[in-house]
Write a protein that holds these residues in place. Sequence first.
Motif, PDB file in Angstrom:
ATOM      1  N   VAL A   1      11.791  52.522 -17.850  1.00 15.10           N
ATOM      2  CA  VAL A   1      12.143  51.552 -17.170  1.00 15.10           C
ATOM      3  C   VAL A   1      13.199  50.513 -18.006  1.00 15.10           C
ATOM      4  O   VAL A   1      12.850  50.390 -19.148  1.00 15.10           O
ATOM      5  CB  VAL A   1      11.009  50.753 -16.786  1.00 15.10           C
ATOM      6  CG1 VAL A   1      11.566  49.466 -15.746  1.00 15.10           C
ATOM      7  CG2 VAL A   1       9.945  51.632 -15.866  1.00 15.10           C
ATOM      8  N   SER A   2      14.234  50.160 -17.374  1.00 20.64           N
ATOM      9  CA  SER A   2      15.251  49.034 -17.854  1.00 20.64           C
ATOM     10  C   SER A   2      14.594  47.898 -17.200  1.00 20.64           C
ATOM     11  O   SER A   2      14.792  47.797 -15.885  1.00 20.64           O
ATOM     12  CB  SER A   2      16.675  49.560 -17.678  1.00 20.64           C
ATOM     13  OG  SER A   2      17.212  50.425 -18.767  1.00 20.64           O
ATOM     14  N   PHE A   3      14.409  46.908 -17.784  1.00 18.14           N
ATOM     15  CA  PHE A   3      13.461  45.777 -17.272  1.00 18.14           C
ATOM     16  C   PHE A   3      14.642  44.515 -17.455  1.00 18.14           C
ATOM     17  O   PHE A   3      15.045  44.012 -18.383  1.00 18.14           O
ATOM     18  CB  PHE A   3      12.242  45.514 -18.293  1.00 18.14           C
ATOM     19  CG  PHE A   3      11.431  44.199 -17.895  1.00 18.14           C
ATOM     20  CD1 PHE A   3      10.319  44.560 -17.041  1.00 18.14           C
ATOM     21  CD2 PHE A   3      11.610  43.245 -18.501  1.00 18.14           C
ATOM     22  CE1 PHE A   3       9.393  43.524 -16.563  1.00 18.14           C
ATOM     23  CE2 PHE A   3      10.898  42.136 -18.311  1.00 18.14           C
ATOM     24  CZ  PHE A   3       9.807  42.273 -17.372  1.00 18.14           C
ATOM     25  N   ASN A   4      14.258  43.790 -16.286  1.00 15.40           N
ATOM     26  CA  ASN A   4      14.616  42.108 -16.198  1.00 15.40           C
ATOM     27  C   ASN A   4      13.331  41.405 -15.381  1.00 15.40           C
ATOM     28  O   ASN A   4      13.342  42.229 -14.139  1.00 15.40           O
ATOM     29  CB  ASN A   4      15.891  42.007 -15.527  1.00 15.40           C
ATOM     30  CG  ASN A   4      16.294  40.529 -15.199  1.00 15.40           C
ATOM     31  OD1 ASN A   4      15.913  40.141 -14.130  1.00 15.40           O
ATOM     32  ND2 ASN A   4      16.676  39.996 -16.372  1.00 15.40           N
ATOM     33  N   ALA A   5      13.120  40.474 -16.053  1.00 12.53           N
ATOM     34  CA  ALA A   5      11.741  39.564 -15.277  1.00 12.53           C
ATOM     35  C   ALA A   5      11.955  39.258 -13.955  1.00 12.53           C
ATOM     36  O   ALA A   5      11.049  39.576 -12.931  1.00 12.53           O
ATOM     37  CB  ALA A   5      11.185  38.794 -16.280  1.00 12.53           C
ATOM     38  N   ARG A   6      13.241  38.817 -13.499  1.00 10.26           N
ATOM     39  CA  ARG A   6      13.593  38.281 -12.375  1.00 10.26           C
ATOM     40  C   ARG A   6      13.747  39.500 -11.323  1.00 10.26           C
ATOM     41  O   ARG A   6      13.469  39.223 -10.053  1.00 10.26           O
ATOM     42  CB  ARG A   6      14.770  37.443 -12.448  1.00 10.26           C
ATOM     43  CG  ARG A   6      15.477  36.823 -11.242  1.00 10.26           C
ATOM     44  CD  ARG A   6      14.657  35.932 -10.405  1.00 10.26           C
ATOM     45  NE  ARG A   6      15.315  35.582  -9.418  1.00 10.26           N
ATOM     46  CZ  ARG A   6      15.260  36.296  -8.115  1.00 10.26           C
ATOM     47  NH1 ARG A   6      14.760  37.497  -7.991  1.00 10.26           N
ATOM     48  NH2 ARG A   6      15.794  35.675  -7.098  1.00 10.26           N
TER      49      ARG A   6
ATOM     50  N   PRO B   1       0.949  39.301 -12.504  1.00 10.25           N
ATOM     51  CA  PRO B   1       1.827  39.604 -11.765  1.00 10.25           C
ATOM     52  C   PRO B   1       3.264  38.892 -12.132  1.00 10.25           C
ATOM     53  O   PRO B   1       3.146  37.893 -12.920  1.00 10.25           O
ATOM     54  CB  PRO B   1       1.491  38.887 -10.256  1.00 10.25           C
ATOM     55  CG  PRO B   1      -0.076  38.706 -10.377  1.00 10.25           C
ATOM     56  CD  PRO B   1      -0.215  38.409 -12.068  1.00 10.25           C
ATOM     57  N   GLY B   2       4.716  39.227 -11.787  1.00 13.03           N
ATOM     58  CA  GLY B   2       5.765  38.843 -12.492  1.00 13.03           C
ATOM     59  C   GLY B   2       5.736  37.169 -12.285  1.00 13.03           C
ATOM     60  O   GLY B   2       6.201  36.557 -13.284  1.00 13.03           O
ATOM     61  N   PRO B   3       5.766  36.640 -11.083  1.00 14.52           N
ATOM     62  CA  PRO B   3       6.050  35.351 -10.986  1.00 14.52           C
ATOM     63  C   PRO B   3       4.919  34.451 -11.666  1.00 14.52           C
ATOM     64  O   PRO B   3       5.414  33.461 -12.555  1.00 14.52           O
ATOM     65  CB  PRO B   3       5.620  35.049  -9.584  1.00 14.52           C
ATOM     66  CG  PRO B   3       5.910  36.200  -8.640  1.00 14.52           C
ATOM     67  CD  PRO B   3       5.545  37.245  -9.702  1.00 14.52           C
ATOM     68  N   GLU B   4       3.747  34.825 -11.840  1.00 13.39           N
ATOM     69  CA  GLU B   4       2.931  34.183 -12.764  1.00 13.39           C
ATOM     70  C   GLU B   4       3.232  34.145 -14.231  1.00 13.39           C
ATOM     71  O   GLU B   4       3.222  33.237 -15.070  1.00 13.39           O
ATOM     72  CB  GLU B   4       1.562  34.615 -12.645  1.00 13.39           C
ATOM     73  CG  GLU B   4       1.066  34.157 -11.205  1.00 13.39           C
ATOM     74  CD  GLU B   4      -0.406  35.030 -10.955  1.00 13.39           C
ATOM     75  OE1 GLU B   4      -1.324  34.827 -12.061  1.00 13.39           O
ATOM     76  OE2 GLU B   4      -0.775  35.138  -9.738  1.00 13.39           O
TER      77      GLU B   4
END
Lengths: 355, 355
Positions: free
Chosen positions: B118-123, B322-325
């Motif tokens: 996976v290439s990752f960006n948090a948003r 989870p992502g937003p948290e």
Amino acid sequence: MIRVGINGYGTIGKRVADAVRAQPDMTVHGVAKRSPDYVAVGAAEAEYPVYAADEDRTDGFREIGIDLAGMVDDLVAESDVIVDATPSGIGAQNRPLYERHETPALFQGGEDATVAEVSFNARANYDEAEDADYVRVVSCNTTGLSRFLAPLYENYGIEKARVTLVRRGGDPNQTGRGPINDAVPDPVSIPSHHGPDVQTVFPELDIDTIGLKVPTTMMHLHTVNVTLENAPEDIAAVREQLQDEDRLLTIPEYAGIDGAGTLKDFALDAGRPRGDIWENCIWEESLTLEGNDLYCMQAIHQESDVVPENVDAIRALTGHLPGPESRALTNETLGIDSGRLSKRDELAIDRQTAD
Amino acid sequence: MIRVGINGYGTIGKRVADAVRAQPDMTVHGVAKRSPDYVAVGAAEAEYPVYAADEDRTDGFREIGIDLAGMVDDLVAESDVIVDATPSGIGAQNRPLYERHETPALFQGGEDATVAEVSFNARANYDEAEDADYVRVVSCNTTGLSRFLAPLYENYGIEKARVTLVRRGGDPNQTGRGPINDAVPDPVSIPSHHGPDVQTVFPELDIDTIGLKVPTTMMHLHTVNVTLENAPEDIAAVREQLQDEDRLLTIPEYAGIDGAGTLKDFALDAGRPRGDIWENCIWEESLTLEGNDLYCMQAIHQESDVVPENVDAIRALTGHLPGPESRALTNETLGIDSGRLSKRDELAIDRQTAD
């Protein structure tokens, strides 16, 4: 508590404000600022009372949510001492304002030496400021040279000093400054004004200086030659002498610090506020003795090396503490000489204590 | 507590270490380093256990007073997750080491996308990392573009994006990098690799990029054009959308911030560690809508914008939050989006609370 007013909140002014706030015997009464810009926002966020320096721009401060504490006149009237950190030449124009309110004041090295009775360096001539009402803290370059030359002068005598000052074109935020692809003799006449400026601190010193400017923003670089009157046999004696001085950082070979960029990276890693380097940075490998001729290269952080000198000058002017005690207090409160790379033993000792 | 090992303690590694230490749910188990230089001294002073990455240089660490905690192999074995922050290309060579110890790992954007699942960006795609063992945090430029494009993609649709990346030649401490007096097409072929790299995050996005390098060290500058599918009537809607996003800082005209130098000065004034700017910096005046064509200029701090992304990727990889948290926790602990210039009201509110 000495109530300090800071007139001019730019590169030097904002740093002096933070340094004054860190002292146990001083308080920042307020700062005077012309432009309602990001630096003004910083002053308000730091909770310094903000005074306007320009009647015509007071609305601008209000528009960005800054409640003004008054005008610069009020700041001068209410302060025990003013640090004038306005741009070069404006300080001299401000002197009548300080005289009118009978408020002693410090000026910066960009002013002509005639702006004040004394040109000041904490290491070299602290005591001379004690009876003065107006003191000029010498420029970043003169400060750096004075610190380096003082211990040599005292210990070995100086027959002659010759210095080339390779100066940064502008500070990081001075977008309009040059040169962008040149090395510019500046001034082209020799000696440059730096030598006579050092002589305002050491009147008897024989020194010639040459100045130029290059397209960098981080630090000045000095190449220094000092012909000693009584040279020691070995450069090690000089190195140890310099390492024993405060406000001189000697850079060992192993550190891998090869320029101003790595020096700033080191300072930022060390958690220094704004990445400031208040000390002269002397490359140990460059310290060389050829007969009576001593050579070295040192980097000078133009944005911050005069900051501790301003703090000491406030104490000298108000007759508040003797020089060595003021210097020690300033060094301790600001964290000067901490994180010293040159003393290998110190790191090991720190680590053992922490374990 | 997630035990994080950091392999490679340079520009990114040292920043990720400090960011991990600031998290309530993670601990820095140790850092692996090749050279016993000033950065290693910084690691020891920060009291991170130091592991050697090179058998042949362990004596050098001892000589400067650093007691090694072990070798990089030990670090990988002892950690729950590894952040590989070694130079570009070395990460891929390290993957077998991580596989051998069955330790999940993050790689940096200098590696080829094939280094990880996976290439990752948090948003943009936090959830995709949850089932992976190996994740690549995309580069500083791809991170900056992903953050900017994500809200536009979701709210207006993107017909086509076209970006010119005016990249800094090197970091401040990379003394050997160029160019010194040139603007260099790099790569000279179009599109540059940046577009396809953004597509590792947004596979359906139509984007072309052009890259060049200039003789600066502070930040990258992007000129961005996005042809929107459903453009709003007014640019104000876009500006507010962007201001509501985390990790985007919009710069108002009054601030007087006219380039990377003033941006860094602002960040240092704000007390940011190392003067880091984790957010995209978007000039408000540059935000322009011409029909369906949106334009803007943004600055990207190459040394730090991926740091919060690494922290979030650790949580995503370990299925921890989870992502937003995760994003909110990272932002809060690091101070991201604090000192925001773009919201004039905030300063006034802060000041009232302080009074």
